[in-house]
Design a protein around this motif. Structure first.
Motif, short mmCIF file in Angstrom:
data_model
loop_
_atom_site.label_atom_id
_atom_site.label_comp_id
_atom_site.label_asym_id
_atom_site.label_seq_id
_atom_site.Cartn_x
_atom_site.Cartn_y
_atom_site.Cartn_z
N SER A 55 -25.76 -1.06 93.53
CA SER A 55 -26.28 -2.16 92.71
C SER A 55 -27.45 -1.72 91.84
O SER A 55 -27.73 -2.33 90.82
N PRO A 57 -31.67 -0.41 91.42
CA PRO A 57 -32.91 -1.10 91.72
C PRO A 57 -33.18 -2.23 90.73
O PRO A 57 -32.75 -2.20 89.59
N ILE A 58 -33.91 -3.23 91.20
CA ILE A 58 -34.40 -4.30 90.34
C ILE A 58 -35.87 -3.98 90.12
O ILE A 58 -36.67 -4.03 91.07
N PRO A 59 -36.27 -3.63 88.89
CA PRO A 59 -37.65 -3.17 88.67
C PRO A 59 -38.71 -4.14 89.16
O PRO A 59 -39.72 -3.73 89.72
N VAL A 61 -38.54 -6.23 91.62
CA VAL A 61 -38.54 -6.32 93.09
C VAL A 61 -38.89 -4.98 93.72
O VAL A 61 -39.76 -4.89 94.60
N HIS A 62 -38.20 -3.91 93.29
CA HIS A 62 -38.35 -2.60 93.92
C HIS A 62 -39.44 -1.74 93.30
O HIS A 62 -39.86 -0.75 93.89
N VAL A 65 -37.24 1.99 88.25
CA VAL A 65 -36.13 1.75 87.34
C VAL A 65 -34.89 2.56 87.70
O VAL A 65 -33.81 2.30 87.20
#
Length: 148
Positions: A55, A57-59, A61-62, A65
Motif C-alpha cells: 500500500s 506509506p502515507i506521509p 501518518v507514517h 514518502v
C-alpha cells in the motif's frame, strides 16, 4: 584417558544416535542442518508487512514518502513491539517476493525540454566506416612479415 570428547560424554553421543535412529530410521543418523532459533516474525506479521509495503506509506501518518528498511523496523516495533534488525527485514521482504528498487537520480535543475532538444540535435559519436577506408596491407603496417 577420560571417556569424554571435548566435554561431551561418549555415552550421550551414542544415546542421541539411538534416539535419532529409533525416531527416523537410518536417515536420522545423517547430520542435517541445525534448526536454529525460531524467527521473530509470524505469518501474521509477514502478511501485515507485505500489506503495508504494497500500500505504501502515507506521509501524514507514517512521516515518510517511501519505505526504507529502517522505517519498516520502526513500524514493526510500533505496531507489534517486535524488535528486528534491518537485515532481517531485508531477508523477509526478499522471501515475500519484494525487490529493492532505487530511483535514478536527477539533478534538481534539470529541464526536460533542454534534455530532449539536446538528444535530437546531437550527431551520433560513431559512424560506420566507408568501404575501403581502412584497407592497409599487413606488410606496410610496420609489422614483421614471414616469407617462405
Amino acid at each position: 584417558m577420560k571417556d569424554t570428547m571435548i566435554g561431551v560424554d561418549l555415552a550421550k553421543i551414542v544415546r542421541d544416535w539411538v534416539i535419532r535412529f529409533n525416531a527416523r530410521g537410518p536417515s536420522g543418523l545423517i547430520n542435517g542442518k541445525a534448526p536454529g532459533n525460531q524467527g521473530k516474525l509470524s505469518d501474521v506479521h509477514r502478511q501485515a508487512l507485505a500489506k503495508i509495503v504494497e500500500s505504501g506509506p502515507i506521509p501524514a501518518v507514517h512521516g515518510v514518502v517511501r519505505w526504507r528498511r529502517k522505517d519498516l523496523v520502526q513500524w514493526l516495533f510500533q505496531e507489534y513491539r517486535i524488535s528486528v534488525d534491518e537485515t532481517t527485514i531485508g531477508r523477509e521482504l526478499k522471501a515475500l517476493g519484494f525487490a529493492k528498487l532505487s530511483a535514478r537520480p536527477r539533478h534538481y535543475a534539470q529541464n526536460e525540454g533542454d534534455l530532449e532538444s539536446f538528444k535530437k540535435s546531437s550527431p551520433p559519436h560513431w559512424q560506420q566506416s566507408k568501404a575501403g577506408s581502412r584497407r592497409t596491407s599487413r606488410l606496410s603496417s610496420g609489422g614483421l612479415s614471414f616469407c617462405s
